[in-house]
Design a protein around this motif. Structure first.
Motif, short mmCIF file in Angstrom:
data_model
loop_
_atom_site.label_atom_id
_atom_site.label_comp_id
_atom_site.label_asym_id
_atom_site.label_seq_id
_atom_site.Cartn_x
_atom_site.Cartn_y
_atom_site.Cartn_z
N GLY A 191 0.83 -1.21 0.00
CA GLY A 191 0.00 0.00 0.00
C GLY A 191 0.86 1.25 0.00
N ARG A 192 1.92 1.25 0.79
CA ARG A 192 2.84 2.40 0.84
C ARG A 192 3.52 2.60 -0.53
NH1 ARG A 192 3.27 6.12 5.06
NH2 ARG A 192 5.50 6.31 4.63
N THR A 193 3.89 1.49 -1.16
CA THR A 193 4.51 1.58 -2.49
C THR A 193 3.51 2.17 -3.50
OG1 THR A 193 5.84 -0.35 -1.97
CG2 THR A 193 5.68 0.24 -4.29
N MET A 194 2.26 1.75 -3.40
CA MET A 194 1.23 2.25 -4.31
C MET A 194 0.98 3.74 -4.09
SD MET A 194 -1.32 -1.00 -4.02
CE MET A 194 -2.75 -0.25 -4.77
N LEU A 195 1.06 4.21 -2.82
CA LEU A 195 0.88 5.63 -2.52
C LEU A 195 2.03 6.46 -3.09
CD1 LEU A 195 -1.53 4.96 -0.75
CD2 LEU A 195 -0.39 6.02 1.19
N GLY A 196 3.25 5.95 -2.98
CA GLY A 196 4.43 6.69 -3.41
C GLY A 196 5.06 7.42 -2.24
N ALA A 197 6.21 8.05 -2.48
CA ALA A 197 6.94 8.76 -1.42
C ALA A 197 6.08 9.86 -0.82
CB ALA A 197 8.22 9.35 -1.99
N THR A 198 6.33 10.17 0.47
CA THR A 198 5.57 11.20 1.19
C THR A 198 5.57 12.52 0.43
OG1 THR A 198 6.15 10.16 3.29
CG2 THR A 198 5.46 12.47 3.38
N ASN A 199 6.75 12.92 -0.05
CA ASN A 199 6.86 14.16 -0.83
C ASN A 199 6.64 13.85 -2.31
OD1 ASN A 199 7.52 16.53 -2.10
ND2 ASN A 199 9.26 16.96 -0.75
N PRO A 200 5.58 14.37 -2.90
CA PRO A 200 5.27 14.06 -4.30
C PRO A 200 6.39 14.42 -5.28
CG PRO A 200 3.38 15.10 -3.25
CD PRO A 200 4.53 15.20 -2.28
N LEU A 201 7.31 15.30 -4.85
CA LEU A 201 8.47 15.60 -5.70
C LEU A 201 9.30 14.35 -5.93
CD1 LEU A 201 9.92 18.96 -4.29
CD2 LEU A 201 8.94 18.57 -6.56
N GLU A 202 9.21 13.43 -4.93
CA GLU A 202 9.99 12.19 -5.00
C GLU A 202 9.14 10.97 -5.31
OE1 GLU A 202 11.62 12.53 -1.09
OE2 GLU A 202 12.62 14.37 -1.70
N SER A 203 7.84 11.15 -5.47
CA SER A 203 6.97 10.01 -5.76
C SER A 203 7.06 9.66 -7.24
CB SER A 203 5.50 10.31 -5.43
OG SER A 203 5.36 11.09 -4.28
N ALA A 204 7.30 8.39 -7.52
CA ALA A 204 7.45 7.96 -8.91
C ALA A 204 6.12 8.08 -9.67
CB ALA A 204 7.92 6.52 -8.94
N PRO A 205 6.21 8.41 -10.95
CA PRO A 205 5.01 8.35 -11.79
C PRO A 205 4.44 6.94 -11.71
CG PRO A 205 6.86 9.31 -13.01
CD PRO A 205 7.41 8.79 -11.72
N GLY A 206 3.16 6.83 -11.74
CA GLY A 206 2.55 5.51 -11.58
C GLY A 206 2.06 5.28 -10.17
N THR A 207 2.63 6.02 -9.21
CA THR A 207 2.12 5.94 -7.85
C THR A 207 0.97 6.95 -7.72
OG1 THR A 207 3.62 7.63 -6.94
CG2 THR A 207 4.40 5.33 -6.95
N ILE A 208 0.16 6.76 -6.68
CA ILE A 208 -1.00 7.65 -6.51
C ILE A 208 -0.54 9.10 -6.31
CG2 ILE A 208 -2.98 8.16 -5.02
CD1 ILE A 208 -3.10 5.05 -4.48
N ARG A 209 0.39 9.33 -5.38
CA ARG A 209 0.88 10.69 -5.15
C ARG A 209 1.66 11.20 -6.36
NH1 ARG A 209 2.94 9.16 0.89
NH2 ARG A 209 1.16 9.92 2.10
N GLY A 210 2.44 10.33 -6.98
CA GLY A 210 3.22 10.71 -8.16
C GLY A 210 2.34 11.14 -9.32
N ASP A 211 1.19 10.53 -9.43
CA ASP A 211 0.30 10.84 -10.56
C ASP A 211 -0.63 12.02 -10.29
OD1 ASP A 211 1.41 8.81 -12.00
OD2 ASP A 211 -0.29 7.44 -11.84
N PHE A 212 -0.98 12.24 -9.01
CA PHE A 212 -2.06 13.20 -8.75
C PHE A 212 -1.70 14.36 -7.83
CE2 PHE A 212 -4.42 9.02 -9.32
CZ PHE A 212 -4.89 9.31 -10.60
N SER A 213 -0.45 14.48 -7.37
CA SER A 213 -0.16 15.58 -6.44
C SER A 213 1.22 16.17 -6.66
CB SER A 213 -0.32 15.09 -4.99
OG SER A 213 0.66 14.12 -4.68
#
Ligand code: IDP
Length: 159
Positions: free
Chosen positions: A95-117
């Motif tokens: 679930g944490r991997t799917m969310l992505g890193a806490t800071n969206p600057l570091e969240s990979a594309p494809g993750t929820i945060r990476g794609d939407f924030s």
């Protein structure tokens, strides 16, 4: 096994996932739910809540000395959130991997945060970071308990 109940008998992990106020405001709730649903995890609790500051203070207790804590409280009390519990094999870490890193600057594309924030203070979702915290958060948000049901898909998701 396809017809057996191994998937049902396996000790399943549970995690607390929350669509934050910005996700509700921006119409991203279905995207967050959809990722977990399509992955194969099982929804065992869900509700729309306008959380009291005291509930959020308890939820984020480990962060209370951080400089950003007051703004985190303002953000999280700004509107309703969607609280949910998802169940499945390794669901806390995955679930944490799917969310992505806490800071969206570091969240990979494809993750929820990476794609939407874009910003850490508007990162749209929460997910428990350990099995222990998941249990604590589920108790905190769902004192009424979760729903026990058997999913017909289990045998098609677990071998
Ligand atoms: P997590 O949500 O990925 O578990 P935590 O470190 O537990 O990350 O932080 C909780 C929440 O607090 C984050 O999701 C984010 O919304 C907010 N937050 C964390 N670090 C900062 C920061 O440096 N500035 C502003 N908000 C932050």
């Amino acid at each position: 096994s396809l017809h057996g109940s191994r998937g049902l008998c396996m000790a399943m992990e549970r995690t607390y996932i929350m669509a934050k106020p910005d996700a509700v405001q921006r119409g991203l709730v279905s995207d967050i739910i959809g990722r977990f649903e399509k992955k194969g995890y099982k929804l065992v609790a869900l509700k729309l809540v306008k959380p009291a500051r005291s509930l959020l203070e308890e939820h984020y207790d480990s962060l209370k000395d951080k400089a950003f804590f007051p703004s985190l409280m303002d953000y999280m009390t700004s509107g309703p959130v969607v609280a949910m519990v998802w169940e499945g094999k390794n669901v806390v870490a995955t679930g944490r991997t799917m969310l992505g890193a806490t800071n969206p600057l570091e969240s990979a594309p494809g993750t929820i945060r990476g794609d939407f924030s874009i910003e850490v203070g508007r990162n749209i979702c929460h997910g428990s970071d350990s099995v222990e915290n998941a249990e604590r958060e589920i108790k905190l948000w769902f004192g009424e308990g979760t729903i026990d049901w058997s999913s017909h898909s289990q045998g098609w998701i677990y071998e």
